[in-house]
Enzyme design. Sequence first.
Site, PDB file in Angstrom:
ATOM      1  N   GLU A  36       0.762  -1.127   0.032  1.00 20.66           N
ATOM      2  CA  GLU A  36      -0.033  -0.041  -0.034  1.00 20.66           C
ATOM      3  C   GLU A  36       1.012   1.337  -0.013  1.00 20.66           C
ATOM      4  O   GLU A  36       0.471   2.104   0.645  1.00 20.66           O
ATOM      5  CB  GLU A  36      -1.105  -0.078   1.268  1.00 20.66           C
ATOM      6  CG  GLU A  36      -1.756  -1.243   1.372  1.00 20.66           C
ATOM      7  CD  GLU A  36      -2.937  -1.103   2.271  1.00 20.66           C
ATOM      8  OE1 GLU A  36      -2.768  -0.375   3.438  1.00 20.66           O
ATOM      9  OE2 GLU A  36      -3.777  -1.944   2.142  1.00 20.66           O
ATOM     10  N   GLU A  67      -6.050  -8.214   0.358  1.00 18.81           N
ATOM     11  CA  GLU A  67      -6.447  -8.367   1.686  1.00 18.81           C
ATOM     12  C   GLU A  67      -8.285  -8.005   1.978  1.00 18.81           C
ATOM     13  O   GLU A  67      -8.590  -7.353   1.058  1.00 18.81           O
ATOM     14  CB  GLU A  67      -5.944  -7.103   2.642  1.00 18.81           C
ATOM     15  CG  GLU A  67      -4.345  -7.381   2.662  1.00 18.81           C
ATOM     16  CD  GLU A  67      -3.867  -6.157   3.621  1.00 18.81           C
ATOM     17  OE1 GLU A  67      -4.607  -5.465   4.203  1.00 18.81           O
ATOM     18  OE2 GLU A  67      -2.544  -6.281   3.436  1.00 18.81           O
TER      19      GLU A  67
END
Length: 477
Positions: free
Chosen positions: A119, A264
Amino acid sequence: MVRAEILIWVSCMLIASINVVEAVGVNWGTMMSHPMLPYTVVNMLKANGIKKVKLFDADSWTVSALAGTGIEVMLAIPNDQLNHFSRHYDNAKHWVKKNVTKHLYNGGVDIKYVAVGNEPFLTSYNGTFLKPTLPALKNIQKALDAAGYGDKIKATIPLNADVYSSASDKPSDGNFRKDIRDLMTEIVQFLHSNNAPFVVNIYPFLSLYGNPDFPVEFAFFNGGSKPTIDKGIQYTNVFDANYDTLVWSLKKAGVPDMKIIVGEIGWPTDGDKNANVQFAQKFYDGFMKKMASNKGTPLRPGHMEVYLFGLIDENMKSIAPGDFERHWGIFEYDGKPKFTMDFTGDGHDKLMVAAKGVQYLPSQWCVFKESKNMSLVPANVNYACSLSDCSSLGYGSSCNNLDVNGNISFAFNMYFQMQSQDVEACDFQGLAEITTKNASVGTCLFPVQIVSAGERIRSVAGVNTVAVLLMIVLVLL
Ligand SMILES: *[C@@H]1O[C@H](CO)[C@@H](O)[C@H](O)[C@H]1NC(C)=O
Ligand SMILES: *[C@@H]1O[C@H](CO)[C@@H](O)[C@H](O)[C@H]1NC(C)=O
Ligand SMILES: *[C@@H]1O[C@H](CO)[C@@H](O)[C@H](O)[C@H]1NC(C)=O
Ligand SMILES: *[C@@H]1O[C@H](CO)[C@@H](O)[C@H](O)[C@H]1NC(C)=O
Ligand SMILES: *[C@@H]1O[C@H](CO)[C@@H](O)[C@H](O)[C@H]1NC(C)=O
């Protein structure tokens, strides 16, 4: 005839369940003070039929434990190393040799992906990783290609769903975030040209957490909230809407058929009023059913590849985003399952198989010794909490209904356990004492820590040293 039908039905069921299990992987993070042995965790994965894992580094102990298991692995390079790999191709080559090639012998590790960063474009990073990420991605893929694994192993970048958004609540208004749109276009075209997937992390829980007006049922998969209508398509849950916002963004970036993996997805069980076992179970039940049906989303019907977040609670994660960060595990810190999970999606909830051979520290707790003079308490509680984990004490959490003394004891015990029950860690200027009476209160668990992997190895090494010394003494005699 009837028998043949049953046979066909049974094999269909088998195929269906195998499909789900193989499509659903887990994220195995290791930011905990007392990790289990990698080998123990790998056996737990196997016992539960989990066939894919996503890691957050390439720790050699962990990766080696996956050898010969047939479990598919996504390795990772942490954000703070992106600069290193963006600067010189040789660094990437060296990394691939030491962290990938090494594991690829016959019967070795089934490495499928390398995640370059995690990220990296979160707005909270203030652009720190905007420059090095794409060059690092290119260098790693080039090194994989040069090592002869480019067809089998793909480098990619797991990105938070905040890299795109929609100007309205409709997916079709979606596009990559303005400040990074050119960069994202370059990245997706590079990934696409290389047959690598787009990896996105999608969190219905965070939609609910971040917006007090968010319709609760829209975070789950049971319908029951007003659908969003987009070009005649009904969206009944935020996951589908979010995923299809990405599909639209990819289309606008010129790669409409790009492969997507959900890197995720999950629901935490503590640390917020919406983070509890009931909600997590409801979320996973709905999600697993969806996975089993192979329904996909309105724009991408069919098979979907996902990794649950996460495998085990991590008591060292930053709680800057919220107290829930340390409670994402589908297993507790000691490898006990938190709820039933339907890995077949056909309504057969089963308690997952717990980790075997976990060693606990002695059954003892550190608690507050009643004191008339409370003036030293706040500083000691702050100290204990800042160096341990008090994320279960806050509003809406599992230990929020403790009384004042209970609060103090909880903090003291967490510190004591995190210090591996070091006697000196239960003093707090004379305010604390050790007890063998279980200090848990109702549903608020006062945990007893486990022997961490590192300590177990050290103690085994110690025993071995003693044995070797003994042998030498015996031989000399
Ligand atoms: C392998 O990966 C680990 C974790 O990312 C890193 O610490 C280590 O330095 C890497 N090894 C090499 C030789 O780059
Ligand atoms: C980003 O900027 C904010 C505000 O200036 C600051 O508080 C924060 O620490 C910065 N974060 C990073 C990762 O640099
Ligand atoms: C409480 O303890 C503090 C620190 O030891 C001390 O300064 C203070 O005088 C004590 N108060 C009473 C009422 O005994
Ligand atoms: C216990 O601590 C939590 C978190 O610090 C706080 O919200 C709560 O009000 C405290 N309870 C009492 C009775 O002091
Ligand atoms: C302490 O009690 C809690 C709650 O009853 C229980 O879940 C936990 O297993 C107990 N711990 C030990 C070490 O016996």
